[in-house]
Enzyme design. Structure first.
Site, short mmCIF file in Angstrom:
data_model
loop_
_atom_site.label_atom_id
_atom_site.label_comp_id
_atom_site.label_asym_id
_atom_site.label_seq_id
_atom_site.Cartn_x
_atom_site.Cartn_y
_atom_site.Cartn_z
N GLU A 1 1.09 5.43 0.13
CA GLU A 1 0.08 6.65 0.53
C GLU A 1 0.80 8.13 -0.37
O GLU A 1 2.13 7.66 -1.17
CB GLU A 1 0.17 7.31 1.78
CG GLU A 1 -0.84 6.39 2.52
CD GLU A 1 -1.95 6.16 2.34
OE1 GLU A 1 -2.66 7.40 1.96
OE2 GLU A 1 -2.34 4.82 2.56
N ASP B 1 -4.06 0.52 6.25
CA ASP B 1 -4.75 0.30 5.20
C ASP B 1 -3.86 -1.26 4.29
O ASP B 1 -4.65 -2.39 3.81
CB ASP B 1 -4.83 0.99 4.19
CG ASP B 1 -5.34 2.28 4.05
OD1 ASP B 1 -6.30 2.24 5.35
OD2 ASP B 1 -5.54 3.25 2.67
N ASP C 1 0.56 -1.41 -0.13
CA ASP C 1 -0.04 -0.20 -0.08
C ASP C 1 0.34 1.32 -0.14
O ASP C 1 2.20 1.22 0.90
CB ASP C 1 -0.86 0.15 1.35
CG ASP C 1 -1.96 1.54 0.89
OD1 ASP C 1 -3.37 0.88 0.38
OD2 ASP C 1 -1.94 2.65 1.25
N HIS D 1 -6.24 5.24 5.60
CA HIS D 1 -5.28 6.12 4.82
C HIS D 1 -3.95 6.70 5.47
O HIS D 1 -2.71 7.44 5.18
CB HIS D 1 -5.95 7.32 4.71
CG HIS D 1 -7.48 7.54 3.88
ND1 HIS D 1 -7.50 6.35 3.15
CD2 HIS D 1 -8.82 7.85 4.47
CE1 HIS D 1 -9.10 6.78 2.31
NE2 HIS D 1 -9.84 7.07 3.55
#
Length: 208
Positions: free
Chosen positions: A14, A156, A12, A151
């Protein structure tokens, strides 16, 4: 113990946005072996860009946080080494794979992962009828709890990993298997939802 036939790394990112010019701000990669999370790679990333205000509002990742983080030139090679040749998974996998490739190419490296599996696609085919397939919705519907802040990359990735493990357990029960071949995930992803039951019935026949 229910497991996949090969290790798989849940990824994951960001990011500062969703376009080709955007950059990563945080990464989490969790290795799943024998139905368990066995290893983690987690880091904020300094890509030398400004963090948009709306991204800080969404993720809680501030400019000050990334300014103090290690640069992408250090984080990305370490991430590629961590993933190695294992299979890769993510929720909306094409998004994360796109950023992994873009960041790798910026430093003249190439990821070596073998196979990409999308928990978003798999959930749409295996759990039809949900109001939406956002990670938070799936987690709430399937009884998977966030251990951190949504987030943020590690939280996540962890929920996505438990979603993938839930999928493995669902397939093991449906097909009466103790080990799920990653090739089956590929077949499910490429099959329309209405025909997935027939596909799984065939797998059940093979298992008997």
């Amino acid at each position: 113990m229910i497991s996949f036939n090969r290790p798989i790394v849940m990824l994951d990112f960001e990011t500062t946005g969703i376009s080709h010019s955007d950059r990563i701000t945080e990464v989490a990669a969790l290795r799943i072996v024998d139905g368990q999370i066995t290893d983690r790679f987690v880091s904020l990333v300094n890509c030398g860009v400004r963090i948009p205000y709306f991204i800080t509002q969404l993720t809680g990742i501030s400019q000050a946080m990334v300014n103090k983080a290690p640069p992408a030139s250090e984080v990305v090679p370490a991430l590629i080494e961590f993933i190695g040749s294992d299979a890769l998974s993510a929720h909306n996998a094409s998004f994360d794979a796109k950023f992994l490739l873009a960041e790798s190419q910026r430093i003249n490296l190439l990821p070596q992962y073998q196979g990409l599996h999308c928990t978003l696609k798999l959930s749409r085919r295996l759990f039809p009828g949900m109001s939406n397939y956002k990670l938070a919705t799936l987690a709430a519907s399937l009884g998977i709890r966030f251990q951190g802040t949504a987030h943020r990359a590690e939280a996540d990735a962890e929920v996505s990993a438990y979603l993938l493990i839930h999928i493995a357990k669902h397939l093991a029960k449906t097909c009466q298997m103790q080990q799920i071949d990653l090739d089956l995930l590929d077949k499910i992803s490429k099959t329309v939802a209405a025909k997935v039951p027939d596909l799984l019935n065939k797998q059940l026949g093979y298992a008997k």
